[in-house]
Design a protein around this motif. Structure first.
Motif, mmCIF file in Angstrom:
data_model
loop_
_atom_site.group_PDB
_atom_site.id
_atom_site.type_symbol
_atom_site.label_atom_id
_atom_site.label_comp_id
_atom_site.label_asym_id
_atom_site.label_seq_id
_atom_site.Cartn_x
_atom_site.Cartn_y
_atom_site.Cartn_z
ATOM 1 N N LEU A 1 0.837 -1.203 0.000
ATOM 2 C CA LEU A 1 0.000 0.000 0.000
ATOM 3 C C LEU A 1 0.871 1.252 0.000
ATOM 4 N N ARG A 2 1.917 1.244 0.800
ATOM 5 C CA ARG A 2 2.822 2.394 0.834
ATOM 6 C C ARG A 2 3.388 2.660 -0.552
ATOM 7 N N ARG A 3 3.784 1.620 -1.252
ATOM 8 C CA ARG A 3 4.336 1.800 -2.603
ATOM 9 C C ARG A 3 3.251 2.256 -3.581
ATOM 10 N N ARG A 4 2.050 1.723 -3.428
ATOM 11 C CA ARG A 4 0.965 2.101 -4.332
ATOM 12 C C ARG A 4 0.595 3.577 -4.198
ATOM 13 N N LEU A 5 0.820 4.130 -3.017
ATOM 14 C CA LEU A 5 0.469 5.523 -2.772
ATOM 15 C C LEU A 5 1.605 6.496 -3.079
ATOM 16 N N ASP A 6 2.733 5.987 -3.565
ATOM 17 C CA ASP A 6 3.815 6.878 -3.990
ATOM 18 C C ASP A 6 3.281 7.860 -5.026
ATOM 19 N N GLY A 7 3.610 9.129 -4.857
ATOM 20 C CA GLY A 7 3.165 10.136 -5.806
ATOM 21 C C GLY A 7 1.817 10.742 -5.486
ATOM 22 N N VAL A 8 1.106 10.189 -4.508
ATOM 23 C CA VAL A 8 -0.170 10.763 -4.090
ATOM 24 C C VAL A 8 0.097 11.659 -2.882
ATOM 25 N N PRO A 9 -0.151 12.969 -2.985
ATOM 26 C CA PRO A 9 0.218 13.916 -1.929
ATOM 27 C C PRO A 9 -0.786 13.928 -0.777
ATOM 28 N N ILE A 10 -0.632 13.014 0.144
ATOM 29 C CA ILE A 10 -1.554 12.886 1.277
ATOM 30 C C ILE A 10 -1.191 13.915 2.348
ATOM 31 N N VAL A 11 -2.207 14.621 2.856
ATOM 32 C CA VAL A 11 -1.938 15.690 3.820
ATOM 33 C C VAL A 11 -2.120 15.249 5.264
ATOM 34 N N THR A 12 -2.923 14.245 5.499
ATOM 35 C CA THR A 12 -3.106 13.758 6.865
ATOM 36 C C THR A 12 -3.698 12.350 6.818
ATOM 37 N N ALA A 13 -3.641 11.665 7.958
ATOM 38 C CA ALA A 13 -4.160 10.301 8.056
ATOM 39 C C ALA A 13 -5.053 10.185 9.289
ATOM 40 N N VAL A 14 -6.128 9.444 9.123
ATOM 41 C CA VAL A 14 -7.058 9.160 10.212
ATOM 42 C C VAL A 14 -7.196 7.650 10.284
ATOM 43 N N THR A 15 -7.286 7.108 11.491
ATOM 44 C CA THR A 15 -7.350 5.653 11.606
ATOM 45 C C THR A 15 -8.300 5.202 12.699
ATOM 46 N N SER A 16 -8.909 4.070 12.477
ATOM 47 C CA SER A 16 -9.538 3.339 13.567
ATOM 48 C C SER A 16 -8.467 3.071 14.613
ATOM 49 N N PRO A 17 -8.823 3.129 15.900
ATOM 50 C CA PRO A 17 -7.809 2.892 16.927
ATOM 51 C C PRO A 17 -7.369 1.435 17.047
ATOM 52 N N LEU A 18 -8.017 0.529 16.323
ATOM 53 C CA LEU A 18 -7.700 -0.887 16.476
ATOM 54 C C LEU A 18 -6.361 -1.240 15.830
ATOM 55 N N GLN A 19 -5.683 -2.220 16.427
ATOM 56 C CA GLN A 19 -4.302 -2.552 16.073
ATOM 57 C C GLN A 19 -4.123 -2.861 14.594
ATOM 58 N N ARG A 20 -5.034 -3.613 14.004
ATOM 59 C CA ARG A 20 -4.858 -4.025 12.612
ATOM 60 C C ARG A 20 -4.881 -2.836 11.646
ATOM 61 N N CYS A 21 -5.597 -1.783 12.015
ATOM 62 C CA CYS A 21 -5.599 -0.575 11.177
ATOM 63 C C CYS A 21 -4.319 0.219 11.375
ATOM 64 N N ARG A 22 -3.885 0.360 12.614
ATOM 65 C CA ARG A 22 -2.647 1.097 12.872
ATOM 66 C C ARG A 22 -1.455 0.408 12.204
ATOM 67 N N GLU A 23 -1.442 -0.918 12.216
ATOM 68 C CA GLU A 23 -0.362 -1.650 11.556
ATOM 69 C C GLU A 23 -0.408 -1.487 10.038
ATOM 70 N N THR A 24 -1.597 -1.357 9.493
ATOM 71 C CA THR A 24 -1.728 -1.179 8.040
ATOM 72 C C THR A 24 -1.131 0.152 7.593
ATOM 73 N N LEU A 25 -1.307 1.192 8.389
ATOM 74 C CA LEU A 25 -0.778 2.509 8.030
ATOM 75 C C LEU A 25 0.701 2.686 8.371
ATOM 76 N N ARG A 26 1.256 1.796 9.190
ATOM 77 C CA ARG A 26 2.619 2.007 9.687
ATOM 78 C C ARG A 26 3.652 2.182 8.574
ATOM 79 N N PRO A 27 3.697 1.348 7.527
ATOM 80 C CA PRO A 27 4.699 1.568 6.470
ATOM 81 C C PRO A 27 4.558 2.931 5.794
ATOM 82 N N LEU A 28 3.328 3.364 5.576
ATOM 83 C CA LEU A 28 3.098 4.674 4.964
ATOM 84 C C LEU A 28 3.602 5.782 5.881
#
Length: 228
Positions: free
Chosen positions: A40-67
Motif C-alpha cells: 500500500l505504501r508503494r501504491r500511494l507513492d506520488g499521491v500527496p496525502i496531507v493527513t491520516a485518520v485511523t480506527s484505533p484498532l491494532q490491525r488498522c494502525r499496523e496497516t498505516l505504519r509503512p506509509l
C-alpha cells in the motif's frame, strides 16, 4: 473538494481464522496482511496525502505504519467513530457458527433492522462513521484546500456503509458492496454531491494525484477521459 482515500486494513489473524474480531484487542495483521500494508505504501507513492485518520484498532494502525514510516511529516489521528462495528455477543465467534443465527439473515437482507445483542445497530454504525467522514472532509478542506487528499484506515462494514451513503443507496443494499483487505475506496465530497471514484481497488493508485478539472463538482456527461 477534498479527496478521501478509504483503506480497509490488511488481512488479519482473525480473518484467516474465520473469526468476527470486532473490537477484540490484540488482533494483528498476519504475514499476508503485513505484505499488503507494505505494498500500500508503494501504491500511494506520488499521491500527496496531507493527513491520516485511523480506527484505533491494532490491525488498522499496523496497516498505516509503512506509509507513516515513509512519510514522517504525516500526522495520524485515531478516531473511534471509524472503529469496527460493535458486534456485542457475536464478537470473537466463528463466522461459520454465526451463519446459523436467525439474526444473520436480517444482517444480510435488511441490515437497517439489525442490532447485535449487547452491541450496536448497523444504523448507528453507519451514522457515526458517516459523521466522522463528513467532519474530517470539512476540516481537511479548510486546513489544506479543496484539492487536498487524506487517508482513512478502517474496516469492511464501516467502509461499505460509507460508500452506501455516498452513493445515496439505502443501508439495506450495502451488502452488495465488496471491499477486500487492504483495498482502496476513493470518494470526493463536493458542495453538490459525493463522487465515488473507486471501490475496493487493489491496483495502481497514481491517478489519484490532484489535477485541474473543468466543471468541478458536477458529473461528467459521457463519462470523461479518466486519469492522464
Amino acid at each position: 473538494m477534498a479527496t478521501l482515500i478509504l483503506v480497509r486494513h490488511g488481512r488479519s489473524t482473525a480473518n484467516t481464522a474465520g473469526l468476527l474480531a470486532g473490537w477484540t484487542p490484540g488482533v494483528a495483521l498476519d504475514e499476508r496482511g503485513a505484505e499488503q500494508a507494505a505494498a500500500l505504501r508503494r501504491r500511494l507513492d506520488g499521491v500527496p496525502i496531507v493527513t491520516a485518520v485511523t480506527s484505533p484498532l491494532q490491525r488498522c494502525r499496523e496497516t498505516l505504519r509503512p506509509l507513516l514510516d515513509a512519510r514522517p511529516e504525516l500526522q495520524v489521528h485515531p478516531d473511534e467513530r471509524i472503529g469496527e462495528c460493535d458486534y456485542g455477543e457475536w464478537t470473537g465467534r466463528k463466522l461459520s457458527e454465526l451463519n446459523d443465527e436467525p439474526l444473520m439473515e436480517v444482517v444480510q437482507r435488511q441490515p437497517s433492522a439489525a442490532a447485535f445483542p449487547g452491541g450496536e445497530s448497523m444504523r448507528a454504525m453507519q451514522a457515526r462513521s458517516v459523521e466522522a467522514v463528513r467532519e474530517w472532509n470539512a476540516r481537511v478542506e479548510e486546513e489544506h484546500g479543496e484539492n487536498a487528499v487524506f487517508v482513512m484506515c478502517s474496516h469492511g462494514d464501516i467502509i461499505k456503509s460509507i460508500v452506501a451513503d455516498a452513493l445515496g443507496t439505502h443501508l439495506d443494499h450495502f451488502q452488495r458492496i465488496h471491499v477486500d483487505p487492504c483495498s482502496v475506496t476513493v470518494i470526493r465530497y463536493t458542495r453538490l454531491s459525493p463522487f465515488v471514484m473507486r471501490v475496493g481497488d487493489t491496483g495502481d493508485l497514481s491517478g489519484l494525484a490532484p489535477r485541474e478539472e473543468s466543471g468541478a463538482g458536477t458529473g461528467v456527461v459521457g463519462g470523461g477521459a479518466g486519469a492522464p
